[in-house]
Design an enzyme around this catalytic site. Structure first.
Site, short mmCIF file in Angstrom:
data_model
loop_
_atom_site.label_atom_id
_atom_site.label_comp_id
_atom_site.label_asym_id
_atom_site.label_seq_id
_atom_site.Cartn_x
_atom_site.Cartn_y
_atom_site.Cartn_z
N TYR A 1 -52.10 56.62 -84.40
CA TYR A 1 -51.33 55.62 -85.14
C TYR A 1 -49.82 55.92 -85.03
CZ TYR A 1 -55.76 54.22 -87.34
OH TYR A 1 -57.05 53.79 -87.57
N HIS B 1 -62.80 58.88 -83.01
CA HIS B 1 -62.33 57.49 -83.13
C HIS B 1 -63.21 56.54 -82.32
CE1 HIS B 1 -58.17 55.65 -84.29
NE2 HIS B 1 -59.14 54.81 -84.54
N PRO C 1 -60.91 45.56 -93.93
CA PRO C 1 -61.73 44.78 -94.87
C PRO C 1 -61.09 43.45 -95.24
CG PRO C 1 -60.60 46.55 -96.03
CD PRO C 1 -60.35 46.77 -94.56
N GLY D 1 -59.77 41.60 -92.89
CA GLY D 1 -59.69 40.87 -91.62
C GLY D 1 -58.29 40.94 -91.02
N ARG D 2 -57.68 42.14 -91.10
CA ARG D 2 -56.30 42.36 -90.62
C ARG D 2 -55.35 41.38 -91.29
NH1 ARG D 2 -56.71 45.92 -86.04
NH2 ARG D 2 -58.83 46.08 -85.32
N GLY D 3 -55.63 41.08 -92.54
CA GLY D 3 -54.75 40.23 -93.34
C GLY D 3 -55.18 38.77 -93.36
N LEU E 1 -57.94 37.19 -94.07
CA LEU E 1 -58.76 36.73 -95.19
C LEU E 1 -57.97 36.56 -96.48
CD1 LEU E 1 -61.89 39.00 -94.49
CD2 LEU E 1 -61.62 36.58 -93.92
N GLY F 1 -55.34 34.76 -96.64
CA GLY F 1 -54.72 33.44 -96.60
C GLY F 1 -53.20 33.50 -96.41
N1 LIG Z 1 -61.45 53.13 -86.89
C1 LIG Z 1 -60.77 52.19 -86.29
O1 LIG Z 1 -60.92 51.95 -85.09
C2 LIG Z 1 -59.78 51.36 -87.08
C3 LIG Z 1 -59.32 50.13 -86.58
C4 LIG Z 1 -58.42 49.41 -87.37
C5 LIG Z 1 -58.01 49.88 -88.60
N2 LIG Z 1 -58.47 51.10 -89.07
C6 LIG Z 1 -58.08 51.63 -90.38
O2 LIG Z 1 -58.37 50.68 -91.38
C7 LIG Z 1 -57.21 50.41 -92.15
C8 LIG Z 1 -57.24 49.00 -92.71
O3 LIG Z 1 -57.39 48.02 -91.70
P1 LIG Z 1 -56.18 47.09 -91.23
O4 LIG Z 1 -54.90 47.64 -91.74
O5 LIG Z 1 -56.40 46.92 -89.76
O6 LIG Z 1 -56.50 45.66 -91.85
P2 LIG Z 1 -56.73 45.08 -93.31
O7 LIG Z 1 -56.79 46.16 -94.29
O8 LIG Z 1 -57.87 44.16 -93.18
O9 LIG Z 1 -55.40 44.19 -93.50
C9 LIG Z 1 -54.12 44.74 -93.56
C10 LIG Z 1 -53.13 43.59 -93.60
O10 LIG Z 1 -53.36 42.84 -94.79
C11 LIG Z 1 -52.15 42.73 -95.54
N3 LIG Z 1 -52.49 42.83 -96.98
C12 LIG Z 1 -53.00 43.91 -97.62
N4 LIG Z 1 -53.24 43.64 -98.91
C13 LIG Z 1 -52.85 42.36 -99.10
C14 LIG Z 1 -52.83 41.52 -100.22
N5 LIG Z 1 -53.28 41.94 -101.41
N6 LIG Z 1 -52.34 40.26 -100.08
C15 LIG Z 1 -51.89 39.81 -98.88
N7 LIG Z 1 -51.90 40.57 -97.76
C16 LIG Z 1 -52.37 41.84 -97.87
C17 LIG Z 1 -51.30 43.89 -95.10
O11 LIG Z 1 -49.94 43.56 -95.32
P3 LIG Z 1 -48.79 44.64 -95.62
O12 LIG Z 1 -49.10 45.84 -94.77
O13 LIG Z 1 -47.55 43.94 -95.22
O14 LIG Z 1 -48.80 45.01 -97.08
C18 LIG Z 1 -51.69 44.02 -93.63
O15 LIG Z 1 -50.94 43.15 -92.84
C19 LIG Z 1 -56.06 50.70 -91.17
O16 LIG Z 1 -54.84 50.90 -91.84
C20 LIG Z 1 -56.57 51.93 -90.48
O17 LIG Z 1 -56.35 53.08 -91.30
C21 LIG Z 1 -59.36 51.81 -88.31
#
Ligand SMILES: NC(=O)c1ccc[n+]([C@@H]2O[C@H](COP(=O)([O-])OP(=O)(O)OC[C@H]3O[C@@H](n4cnc5c(N)ncnc54)[C@H](OP(=O)(O)O)[C@@H]3O)[C@@H](O)[C@H]2O)c1
Length: 331
Positions: free
Chosen positions: A55, A127, A208, A210-212, A214, A216
């Protein structure tokens, strides 16, 4: 905050903090804002922090090492190894493949310990499985790090149920981390979640929200040029429009409950079992605060049914990864 157990070894807050976005992938990052977010997470009772060697290539581990040092003893810090990558002049990486060799398992652990400013990694994940190295060899090397006291518990990410079983027979696996959310429910049908439950392995859903998408709040048309989501099929215009209609269902449930769509999406994941600990990513403190508060939200059976009907896999448009990334999962 509610506590949950991962495997036999780790007790963590019911929601963790995914830290990837603090160093890469989803637009602009700000170092001092990231430190403030990490400190606020600790203040709110989050004890589970997720990072990886790759990362921001090394940046994220270094950031956590510095920001979380004062609280280190009460936290569970998870990191990951096993990707190969190139680095550009700014230090940003591009994933090029996998390296699950025993040599790499050890070398990355030693380097991660330094960057994290700690003498033990609480949870050390592979990973992605490396098809060139038997999983028994990779996990055997990870187990040696446990025996030496450098690692407390072992995890895998995005592996198949069969690989999980072989790994677990080599050394107990504490957690499996794979993508799981309303719009990515593969682990319910490919045997992964069932195998975790049979073996007593905790399950950590990544992305969880959906990378933001879900929540909206993501406008796919305005994502920055270097935003990772630009590469993902579901965020392309031809798919995003269909998927937006599904998010409207989340927003409808949220509005009727007086909470946010993000909280409904997280409450749904949290409701899938006590052995599940999602790690939503949030750079911004208001988002983090909302996500932590989702641990107190209970969906009714009718609300869950409404969501699950809307997000039946055949209703979701587009793959979650481009082909080059999909090829590294479920093996
Ligand atoms: N093992 C793997 O291969 C793998 C792959 C991907 C991710 N991961 C891990 O999983 C973690 C979480 O997944 P992710 O970051 O990909 O996606 P996510 O948690 O599904 O979504 C993150 C996104 O949602 C936004 N967000 C968060 N809370 C919100 C809310 N309450 N209202 C509106 N928008 C919101 C964040 O914005 P802001 O950041 O601007 O607040 C960010 O852009 C990563 O950080 C990483 O540690 C692991």
């Amino acid at each position: 905050m509610e506590q949950r157990k991962l495997g036999a070894t780790l007790t963590v807050s019911a929601i963790g903090l995914g830290c990837m976005g603090l160093s890469q992938a989803y637009g602009h990052q700000d170092e001092s804002a990231s430190v403030a977010t990490l400190e606020r997470a600790v203040e709110l009772g989050v004890t589970f922090f997720d990072t990886a060697e790759v990362y921001g290539v090394h940046h994220n581990e270094t950031l956590l090492g510095r920001a979380l040092k004062p609280f280190r003893d009460r936290l569970v810090i998870a990191t990951k190894f096993g990707f190969t990558y190139s680095r550009d002049a700014n230090g940003f990486g591009e994933i090029t493949g996998t390296d699950g060799t025993p040599k790499n398992a050890r070398a990355v652990a030693e380097a991660s310990l330094k960057r994290l400013q700690t003498d033990v990694i609480d949870l050390y994940y592979l990973h992605r499985a490396d098809p060139a190295v038997p999983i028994e060899d990779t996990v055997g090397a990870m187990a040696a790090l446990v025996a030496e006291g450098k690692v407390r518990a072992l995890g895998l990410s995005e592996v198949s149920a069969e690989t999980l079983r072989r790994a677990h027979a080599t050394h107990p696996i504490t957690a499996l981390q794979s993508e799981y959310s309303l719009w990515t429910r593969d682990v319910e049908t490919n045997g992964v979640l069932a195998a975790c439950r049979e073996l007593g392995v905790g399950f950590v859903p990544f992305s969880p929200l959906g990378r933001g998408f879900l929540t909206g709040q993501v406008q796919t048309e305005t994502l920055g040029q270097d935003d990772f989501r630009r590469r993902l099929p579901r965020f392309q215009p031809e798919h995003a429009e269909t998927n937006r209609k599904l998010v409207a269902v989340v927003e409808g449930v949220a509005q009727a409950k007086g909470v946010s769509a993000a909280q409904v999406a997280l409450a749904w994941v949290l409701a899938q079992g006590q052995d599940i600990v999602p790690i939503p990513g949030a750079k911004r403190i208001p988002n983090l605060e909302q996500n932590v508060a989702a641990t107190g939200i209970t969906l009714t059976a009718a609300e869950r049914e409404t969501l699950e009907r809307a997000f039946a896999p055949e209703n979701v448009s587009g793959g979650r990864y481009p082909a080059s990334f999909s090829a590294m999962s479920e093996r």
